[in-house]
Design a protein around this motif. Structure first.
Motif, mmCIF file in Angstrom:
data_model
loop_
_atom_site.group_PDB
_atom_site.id
_atom_site.type_symbol
_atom_site.label_atom_id
_atom_site.label_comp_id
_atom_site.label_asym_id
_atom_site.label_seq_id
_atom_site.Cartn_x
_atom_site.Cartn_y
_atom_site.Cartn_z
ATOM 1 N N LEU A 211 -4.938 0.087 2.495
ATOM 2 C CA LEU A 211 -3.880 -0.910 2.624
ATOM 3 C C LEU A 211 -2.791 -0.431 3.576
ATOM 4 N N HIS A 212 -2.177 -1.360 4.272
ATOM 5 C CA HIS A 212 -1.020 -1.072 5.104
ATOM 6 C C HIS A 212 0.105 -0.630 4.168
ATOM 7 N N ASN A 213 0.680 0.537 4.453
ATOM 8 C CA ASN A 213 1.684 1.093 3.541
ATOM 9 C C ASN A 213 2.829 0.132 3.223
ATOM 10 N N ARG A 214 3.305 -0.538 4.259
ATOM 11 C CA ARG A 214 4.463 -1.414 4.052
ATOM 12 C C ARG A 214 4.134 -2.583 3.138
ATOM 13 N N SER A 215 2.854 -2.966 3.088
ATOM 14 C CA SER A 215 2.485 -4.068 2.194
ATOM 15 C C SER A 215 2.653 -3.628 0.739
ATOM 16 N N VAL A 216 2.359 -2.373 0.471
ATOM 17 C CA VAL A 216 2.478 -1.880 -0.908
ATOM 18 C C VAL A 216 3.959 -1.709 -1.284
ATOM 19 N N GLU A 217 4.745 -1.219 -0.326
ATOM 20 C CA GLU A 217 6.196 -1.091 -0.577
ATOM 21 C C GLU A 217 6.796 -2.443 -0.924
ATOM 22 N N LEU A 218 6.393 -3.443 -0.158
ATOM 23 C CA LEU A 218 6.910 -4.787 -0.359
ATOM 24 C C LEU A 218 6.443 -5.364 -1.699
ATOM 25 N N ALA A 219 5.180 -5.136 -2.019
ATOM 26 C CA ALA A 219 4.633 -5.642 -3.288
ATOM 27 C C ALA A 219 5.366 -5.006 -4.468
ATOM 28 N N LYS A 220 5.668 -3.711 -4.331
ATOM 29 C CA LYS A 220 6.396 -3.013 -5.397
ATOM 30 C C LYS A 220 7.794 -3.606 -5.553
ATOM 31 N N LYS A 221 8.456 -3.784 -4.434
ATOM 32 C CA LYS A 221 9.830 -4.284 -4.467
ATOM 33 C C LYS A 221 9.909 -5.661 -5.125
ATOM 34 N N HIS A 222 8.937 -6.508 -4.830
ATOM 35 C CA HIS A 222 9.005 -7.879 -5.343
ATOM 36 C C HIS A 222 8.025 -8.133 -6.471
ATOM 37 N N ARG A 223 7.420 -7.049 -6.994
ATOM 38 C CA ARG A 223 6.487 -7.181 -8.114
ATOM 39 C C ARG A 223 5.360 -8.163 -7.852
ATOM 40 N N VAL A 224 4.809 -8.113 -6.653
ATOM 41 C CA VAL A 224 3.683 -8.989 -6.340
ATOM 42 C C VAL A 224 2.409 -8.356 -6.887
ATOM 43 N N LYS A 225 1.661 -9.116 -7.665
ATOM 44 C CA LYS A 225 0.408 -8.582 -8.186
ATOM 45 C C LYS A 225 -0.656 -8.641 -7.085
ATOM 46 N N MET A 226 -1.175 -7.454 -6.740
ATOM 47 C CA MET A 226 -2.161 -7.373 -5.658
ATOM 48 C C MET A 226 -3.517 -6.997 -6.211
ATOM 49 N N VAL A 227 -4.566 -7.485 -5.580
ATOM 50 C CA VAL A 227 -5.914 -7.055 -5.932
ATOM 51 C C VAL A 227 -6.643 -6.701 -4.641
ATOM 52 N N THR A 238 -9.824 -3.728 -7.500
ATOM 53 C CA THR A 238 -8.796 -2.870 -8.106
ATOM 54 C C THR A 238 -7.461 -3.604 -8.088
ATOM 55 N N ILE A 239 -6.794 -3.650 -9.230
ATOM 56 C CA ILE A 239 -5.483 -4.296 -9.323
ATOM 57 C C ILE A 239 -4.397 -3.273 -9.014
ATOM 58 N N VAL A 240 -3.461 -3.628 -8.152
ATOM 59 C CA VAL A 240 -2.324 -2.754 -7.858
ATOM 60 C C VAL A 240 -1.110 -3.375 -8.538
ATOM 61 N N LYS A 241 -0.492 -2.642 -9.460
ATOM 62 C CA LYS A 241 0.624 -3.222 -10.218
ATOM 63 C C LYS A 241 1.617 -2.156 -10.672
ATOM 64 N N GLU A 242 2.611 -2.594 -11.427
ATOM 65 C CA GLU A 242 3.708 -1.693 -11.770
ATOM 66 C C GLU A 242 3.288 -0.542 -12.696
ATOM 67 N N ALA A 243 2.706 -0.876 -13.843
ATOM 68 C CA ALA A 243 2.326 0.174 -14.793
ATOM 69 C C ALA A 243 0.891 -0.038 -15.205
ATOM 70 N N CYS A 244 0.220 1.046 -15.547
ATOM 71 C CA CYS A 244 -1.189 0.928 -15.908
ATOM 72 C C CYS A 244 -1.419 1.322 -17.355
ATOM 73 N N ASN A 245 -2.582 0.967 -17.801
ATOM 74 C CA ASN A 245 -3.077 1.330 -19.119
ATOM 75 C C ASN A 245 -2.815 2.806 -19.457
ATOM 76 N N MET A 246 -2.206 3.047 -20.602
ATOM 77 C CA MET A 246 -1.835 4.418 -20.973
ATOM 78 C C MET A 246 -3.048 5.334 -21.110
ATOM 79 N N GLU A 247 -4.195 4.763 -21.449
ATOM 80 C CA GLU A 247 -5.355 5.624 -21.707
ATOM 81 C C GLU A 247 -6.150 5.925 -20.444
#
Ligand code: ASP
Ligand code: MG
Length: 404
Positions: A211-227, A238-247
């Motif tokens: 992924l283009h790095n800036r796309s991930v920075e932007l998704a993080k900033k605005h909480r965009v759910k990415m796959v 693969t889902i890219v999101k704020e927090a993942c499964n604890m296990e």
């Protein structure tokens, strides 16, 4: 739902692939059930071919004209895909950066998205059109076309998902997701179901160029759910999101990067302000310095080592020769035969012993470490370039195989 889908250049390289992509899009659109905005890259190697054409004419082409040229690649893809979808009997319309209201900063070749005026986009969605938007490009305040830097279509997609408040931003590519390591090097690499934005950012900047790095920075900033998923096989991705499964597993990836050089500034006077002096000079010149190591002072001097990317190395060398005397340093030493290997994992925050496990794996494989750096979710080591693949496999085995 409103869904933004981005397809990479290899996914739309020819007419058959275009038809395959069109079917996937239509399935999501499903007679108007979802609003679908699609972002496309240029077909196949089009961007590289356009660059080669420019280089035939000039070794150093005008940046403005370069963007004018490169942006045509994306314009071809969206028009062709619109025709493909129309041919299948569904409503579609293609928009370029100007029509889609994508306003960027003024820099050519590496501009940033500033805002998107979405009236036209919303109008077309309201008409129940599948809207196809050119990736990688925008308009600056001089009404000129700019591009966002290589791989920038991912950032176009996340920007659109942000301003349109999309429910999901799907990045379709030729890999079926994010892996725990580069599958070409580590045979047992496993596909991850999910990964955090922070982990993805570390892996992206470490050379896992999905992924283009800036796309991930932007998704993080605005909480965009990415796959991230494959355009060929029907798979979850693969889902890219704020927090993942604890296990989940302790670490999410092992990355290698041999595009680095080690620089040592030797015999620097051991007084306050030296590190500041040296690194502020690099910062002013936009040099990205990575792993830093300073020796303890002896006989009034110390050595300061750090790594930089090979791309920035020539500039670094120049800066050093201009400043060595001013810095009160005696000598400088370079090494290009180095590589950086890193483990990344949000689980590090809560678990101890990850560093020692990594170092044990390297000891077992008889690999010498010359520098180490750590952050909250990353441990990187600098080693001989020739040991990189062996180190990646040894570390990956240690964390993934010995646990099962
Ligand atoms: N076509 C552009 C490139 O090859 C942008 C992209 O693919 O994202 O870099
Ligand atoms: Mg890409």
């Amino acid at each position: 739902m409103l869904i933004v889908q981005k397809f990479g250049g290899s996914s739309v390289a020819d007419a058959d692939l275009m038809r395959n992509v069109a079917k996937r899009i239509i399935k999501t659109y499903d007679d108007g059930k979802n609003d679908v905005v699609v972002v496309l890259s240029a077909q196949g190697d089009t961007t590289d071919e356009l660059i080669a054409k420019a280089e035939e004419i000039s070794p150093n082409p005008s940046k403005r004209e370069m963007d004018m040229l490169l942006s045509t690649g994306e314009q071809q893809s969206v028009a062709l895909l619109a025709m493909t979808i129309l041919e299948m009997g569904y409503p579609a319309v293609s928009l370029n950066a100007h029509q889609a209201g994508m306003i960027t900063t003024s820099t050519y070749g590496n501009s940033r998205m500033r805002r998107i005026d979405c009236e036209r986009l919303k109008l077309e969605l309201g008409r129940k059109n599948i809207v196809l938007v050119t990736g990688f490009q925008g308009m600056n305040r001089y009404d000129d076309i700019t591009t966002l830097g290589r791989g920038g279509s991912d950032t176009t997609a996340v920007s659109l998902a942000t301003v349109l408040n999309a429910d999901l931003c799907e990045i379709y590519t030729d890999v079926d997701g994010i892996y725990t390591s580069d599958p070409r090097i580590v045979k047992d690499a496993i596909k991850l179901d999910e990964i955090t934005y922070d982990e993805m950012l570390e892996l992206a900047s470490l050379g896992a160029r999905v992924l283009h790095n800036r796309s991930v920075e932007l998704a993080k900033k605005h909480r965009v759910k990415m796959v991230v998923r494959s355009s060929i096989v029907e798979d979850e991705g693969t889902i890219v999101k704020e927090a993942c499964n604890m296990e989940k597993m302790l670490i999410s990836g092992v990355a290698g990067d041999d595009d680095v050089a080690r620089v040592s500034i030797i015999g620097v006077k051991d007084t306050p302000g030296k590190a500041f002096d040296i690194f502020s000079t690099f910062a002013k010149n936009q040099i990205n310095v990575d792993i830093i190591l300073q020796s303890i002072g002896r006989h009034g001097t110390k050595d300061i080592s750090f790594t930089v990317s090979e791309a920035q190395f020539p500039q670094v060398k120049e800066i050093i020769s201009e400043n060595l005397e001013r810095w009160d340093a005696k000598d400088v030493d370079y090494n290009h035969d180095v590589a950086k290997v890193s483990v990344v994992g949000a689980g590090m925050v809560a678990n101890t012993g990850i560093a020692s496990r990594m170092f044990e794996a390297m000891y077992d494989a008889n690999i010498n470490i010359s520098m180490i750096s750590t952050s909250e979710i990353k441990i990187s080591v600098l080693i001989d370039k020739g040991d990189m693949k062996k180190a990646m496999r040894a570390i990956h085995d240690k964390f993934y195989l010995q646990d099962l």
